[in-house]
Design a protein around this motif. Sequence first.
Motif, PDB file in Angstrom:
ATOM      1  N   ASP A 167       5.590 -15.999  -9.561  1.00 38.28           N
ATOM      2  CA  ASP A 167       4.611 -15.062  -9.002  1.00 38.28           C
ATOM      3  C   ASP A 167       5.081 -13.618  -9.142  1.00 38.28           C
ATOM      4  OD1 ASP A 167       2.846 -17.053  -8.258  1.00 38.28           O
ATOM      5  OD2 ASP A 167       3.589 -17.164  -6.197  1.00 38.28           O
ATOM      6  N   LEU A 168       6.361 -13.378  -8.879  1.00 39.41           N
ATOM      7  CA  LEU A 168       6.901 -12.024  -8.987  1.00 39.41           C
ATOM      8  C   LEU A 168       6.806 -11.497 -10.415  1.00 39.41           C
ATOM      9  CD1 LEU A 168       8.293  -9.596  -7.693  1.00 39.41           C
ATOM     10  CD2 LEU A 168      10.482 -10.742  -8.125  1.00 39.41           C
ATOM     11  N   VAL A 169       7.182 -12.317 -11.389  1.00 38.31           N
ATOM     12  CA  VAL A 169       7.120 -11.904 -12.789  1.00 38.31           C
ATOM     13  C   VAL A 169       5.676 -11.617 -13.201  1.00 38.31           C
ATOM     14  CG1 VAL A 169       7.483 -12.668 -15.169  1.00 38.31           C
ATOM     15  CG2 VAL A 169       9.259 -13.045 -13.449  1.00 38.31           C
ATOM     16  N   ARG A 170       4.751 -12.456 -12.750  1.00 37.79           N
ATOM     17  CA  ARG A 170       3.337 -12.244 -13.063  1.00 37.79           C
ATOM     18  C   ARG A 170       2.848 -10.910 -12.501  1.00 37.79           C
ATOM     19  NH1 ARG A 170      -0.737 -13.131  -9.859  1.00 37.79           N
ATOM     20  NH2 ARG A 170       0.443 -14.540  -8.531  1.00 37.79           N
ATOM     21  N   ILE A 171       3.192 -10.602 -11.255  1.00 42.43           N
ATOM     22  CA  ILE A 171       2.771  -9.346 -10.625  1.00 42.43           C
ATOM     23  C   ILE A 171       3.430  -8.147 -11.306  1.00 42.43           C
ATOM     24  CG2 ILE A 171       2.896  -7.996  -8.483  1.00 42.43           C
ATOM     25  CD1 ILE A 171       0.756 -10.169  -8.382  1.00 42.43           C
ATOM     26  N   ILE A 172       4.713  -8.275 -11.651  1.00 38.79           N
ATOM     27  CA  ILE A 172       5.418  -7.182 -12.339  1.00 38.79           C
ATOM     28  C   ILE A 172       4.726  -6.856 -13.660  1.00 38.79           C
ATOM     29  CG2 ILE A 172       7.546  -6.575 -13.564  1.00 38.79           C
ATOM     30  CD1 ILE A 172       9.060  -8.114 -11.336  1.00 38.79           C
ATOM     31  N   LYS A 173       4.394  -7.902 -14.427  1.00 41.17           N
ATOM     32  CA  LYS A 173       3.739  -7.684 -15.720  1.00 41.17           C
ATOM     33  C   LYS A 173       2.327  -7.137 -15.565  1.00 41.17           C
ATOM     34  CE  LYS A 173       6.324 -11.025 -18.457  1.00 41.17           C
ATOM     35  NZ  LYS A 173       6.249 -12.277 -19.231  1.00 41.17           N
ATOM     36  N   GLN A 174       1.564  -7.684 -14.628  1.00 35.25           N
ATOM     37  CA  GLN A 174       0.183  -7.248 -14.442  1.00 35.25           C
ATOM     38  C   GLN A 174       0.090  -5.805 -13.974  1.00 35.25           C
ATOM     39  OE1 GLN A 174      -1.528  -9.983 -11.640  1.00 35.25           O
ATOM     40  NE2 GLN A 174      -2.069 -11.476 -13.206  1.00 35.25           N
ATOM     41  N   ASN A 175       1.057  -5.372 -13.166  1.00 32.07           N
ATOM     42  CA  ASN A 175       0.980  -4.046 -12.550  1.00 32.07           C
ATOM     43  C   ASN A 175       2.016  -3.069 -13.080  1.00 32.07           C
ATOM     44  OD1 ASN A 175      -1.134  -4.559 -10.394  1.00 32.07           O
ATOM     45  ND2 ASN A 175       0.303  -6.215 -10.057  1.00 32.07           N
ATOM     46  N   ASP A 176       2.740  -3.484 -14.095  1.00 27.46           N
ATOM     47  CA  ASP A 176       3.753  -2.631 -14.715  1.00 27.46           C
ATOM     48  C   ASP A 176       4.689  -2.015 -13.676  1.00 27.46           C
ATOM     49  OD1 ASP A 176       4.999  -1.589 -16.963  1.00 27.46           O
ATOM     50  OD2 ASP A 176       3.878   0.287 -16.856  1.00 27.46           O
ATOM     51  N   LEU A 177       5.208  -2.864 -12.774  1.00 29.69           N
ATOM     52  CA  LEU A 177       6.107  -2.402 -11.720  1.00 29.69           C
ATOM     53  C   LEU A 177       7.464  -2.051 -12.310  1.00 29.69           C
ATOM     54  CD1 LEU A 177       5.359  -5.004  -8.899  1.00 29.69           C
ATOM     55  CD2 LEU A 177       4.334  -2.759  -9.234  1.00 29.69           C
ATOM     56  N   ALA A 178       8.077  -0.997 -11.792  1.00 24.62           N
ATOM     57  CA  ALA A 178       9.364  -0.579 -12.333  1.00 24.62           C
ATOM     58  C   ALA A 178      10.417  -0.328 -11.265  1.00 24.62           C
ATOM     59  CB  ALA A 178       9.180   0.690 -13.167  1.00 24.62           C
ATOM     60  N   ALA A 179      10.047  -0.180 -10.005  1.00 23.48           N
ATOM     61  CA  ALA A 179      11.050   0.215  -9.013  1.00 23.48           C
ATOM     62  C   ALA A 179      11.190  -0.831  -7.915  1.00 23.48           C
ATOM     63  CB  ALA A 179      10.686   1.572  -8.436  1.00 23.48           C
ATOM     64  N   ASP A 180      10.559  -0.620  -6.794  1.00 24.64           N
ATOM     65  CA  ASP A 180      10.679  -1.499  -5.638  1.00 24.64           C
ATOM     66  C   ASP A 180       9.758  -2.706  -5.827  1.00 24.64           C
ATOM     67  OD1 ASP A 180      10.692  -2.751  -3.175  1.00 24.64           O
ATOM     68  OD2 ASP A 180      10.589  -0.900  -2.032  1.00 24.64           O
ATOM     69  N   TYR A 181      10.348  -3.793  -6.289  1.00 23.72           N
ATOM     70  CA  TYR A 181       9.540  -4.977  -6.606  1.00 23.72           C
ATOM     71  C   TYR A 181       8.870  -5.579  -5.372  1.00 23.72           C
ATOM     72  CZ  TYR A 181      11.627  -5.022 -11.266  1.00 23.72           C
ATOM     73  OH  TYR A 181      12.018  -4.702 -12.528  1.00 23.72           O
ATOM     74  N   LEU A 182       9.563  -5.608  -4.237  1.00 20.70           N
ATOM     75  CA  LEU A 182       8.975  -6.185  -3.038  1.00 20.70           C
ATOM     76  C   LEU A 182       7.764  -5.383  -2.588  1.00 20.70           C
ATOM     77  CD1 LEU A 182       8.915  -8.264  -0.797  1.00 20.70           C
ATOM     78  CD2 LEU A 182      10.558  -6.850   0.461  1.00 20.70           C
ATOM     79  N   ASP A 183       7.916  -4.073  -2.528  1.00 18.66           N
ATOM     80  CA  ASP A 183       6.792  -3.232  -2.127  1.00 18.66           C
ATOM     81  C   ASP A 183       5.636  -3.370  -3.120  1.00 18.66           C
ATOM     82  OD1 ASP A 183       5.674  -1.073  -0.375  1.00 18.66           O
ATOM     83  OD2 ASP A 183       5.657  -0.015  -2.302  1.00 18.66           O
ATOM     84  N   GLY A 184       5.944  -3.344  -4.412  1.00 18.60           N
ATOM     85  CA  GLY A 184       4.909  -3.503  -5.425  1.00 18.60           C
ATOM     86  C   GLY A 184       4.214  -4.852  -5.332  1.00 18.60           C
ATOM     87  N   TYR A 185       4.981  -5.884  -5.058  1.00 10.51           N
ATOM     88  CA  TYR A 185       4.412  -7.232  -4.905  1.00 10.51           C
ATOM     89  C   TYR A 185       3.451  -7.257  -3.717  1.00 10.51           C
ATOM     90  CZ  TYR A 185       4.164 -12.263  -4.115  1.00 10.51           C
ATOM     91  OH  TYR A 185       3.719 -13.544  -3.920  1.00 10.51           O
ATOM     92  N   LEU A 186       3.915  -6.773  -2.564  1.00 12.97           N
ATOM     93  CA  LEU A 186       3.078  -6.794  -1.360  1.00 12.97           C
ATOM     94  C   LEU A 186       1.822  -5.945  -1.528  1.00 12.97           C
ATOM     95  CD1 LEU A 186       5.869  -6.549   1.356  1.00 12.97           C
ATOM     96  CD2 LEU A 186       4.566  -8.571   0.695  1.00 12.97           C
ATOM     97  N   ARG A 187       1.952  -4.777  -2.160  1.00  9.70           N
ATOM     98  CA  ARG A 187       0.779  -3.930  -2.406  1.00  9.70           C
ATOM     99  C   ARG A 187      -0.219  -4.642  -3.313  1.00  9.70           C
ATOM    100  NH1 ARG A 187       1.720   2.293  -2.664  1.00  9.70           N
ATOM    101  NH2 ARG A 187       3.499   2.520  -1.288  1.00  9.70           N
ATOM    102  N   SER A 188       0.284  -5.290  -4.347  1.00 12.24           N
ATOM    103  CA  SER A 188      -0.587  -5.954  -5.317  1.00 12.24           C
ATOM    104  C   SER A 188      -1.272  -7.180  -4.730  1.00 12.24           C
ATOM    105  CB  SER A 188       0.216  -6.373  -6.546  1.00 12.24           C
ATOM    106  OG  SER A 188       0.758  -5.254  -7.176  1.00 12.24           O
ATOM    107  N   VAL A 189      -0.539  -7.954  -3.971  1.00 15.75           N
ATOM    108  CA  VAL A 189      -1.082  -9.201  -3.435  1.00 15.75           C
ATOM    109  C   VAL A 189      -1.981  -8.948  -2.225  1.00 15.75           C
ATOM    110  CG1 VAL A 189      -0.467 -11.397  -2.338  1.00 15.75           C
ATOM    111  CG2 VAL A 189       0.803 -10.600  -4.337  1.00 15.75           C
ATOM    112  N   TYR A 190      -1.554  -8.067  -1.305  1.00 19.28           N
ATOM    113  CA  TYR A 190      -2.281  -7.899  -0.048  1.00 19.28           C
ATOM    114  C   TYR A 190      -3.091  -6.614   0.030  1.00 19.28           C
ATOM    115  CZ  TYR A 190       0.767 -11.708   1.224  1.00 19.28           C
ATOM    116  OH  TYR A 190       1.430 -12.904   1.243  1.00 19.28           O
ATOM    117  N   GLY A 191      -2.717  -5.587  -0.722  1.00 20.34           N
ATOM    118  CA  GLY A 191      -3.423  -4.309  -0.652  1.00 20.34           C
ATOM    119  C   GLY A 191      -2.798  -3.389   0.397  1.00 20.34           C
ATOM    120  N   LEU A 192      -2.851  -2.102   0.102  1.00 21.70           N
ATOM    121  CA  LEU A 192      -2.235  -1.091   0.973  1.00 21.70           C
ATOM    122  C   LEU A 192      -2.766  -1.096   2.400  1.00 21.70           C
ATOM    123  CD1 LEU A 192      -1.762   2.141  -1.140  1.00 21.70           C
ATOM    124  CD2 LEU A 192      -0.053   0.919   0.191  1.00 21.70           C
ATOM    125  N   ASN A 193      -4.029  -1.413   2.572  1.00 13.62           N
ATOM    126  CA  ASN A 193      -4.648  -1.334   3.901  1.00 13.62           C
ATOM    127  C   ASN A 193      -4.669  -2.643   4.660  1.00 13.62           C
ATOM    128  OD1 ASN A 193      -5.219   1.418   3.531  1.00 13.62           O
ATOM    129  ND2 ASN A 193      -7.024   0.907   2.342  1.00 13.62           N
TER     130      ASN A 193
END
Length: 148
Positions: free
Chosen positions: A118-144
Amino acid sequence: MDGAAEHLKYVAWVRSTFSFVVDALSGERLDIMLQCVTLRVEGARHDGPPPHGAREASQRDAFEIVTREVAADAHGKPVLVVGEAASGKSTFARLFLILCIQQQQAAQLVPFLITTIDLVRIIKQNDLAADYLDGYLRSVYGLNSRRY
């Protein structure tokens, strides 16, 4: 937002989502607490010889060893479970998550399970480069979202 209420919802979600594994042959849901996984733990701290009658560190309970390792680091040491295909990594991770939630006294630390796939899929889909946990949570659940 009531943090305690959100924590209770999260704990209920974790239990309903991760408290079982599906038997590959029958499709039956099996209680995660009744599953037995034999794992060898490498890189564990050696605080002297094991107590009288105890097995060597590599032969002791993996949950006990990982719990001790995580507790020894005040900042919450990350845990990486590696092994061959079908060796019990996912079952161990689910069991560890459920046991952490059961043993937790307060909502200060929240155990969270992210599978590598799941993490690799989210990293590739969203081109994450720094904080993977924060990027994962933002992508899966949304900022709000409350869960984020």
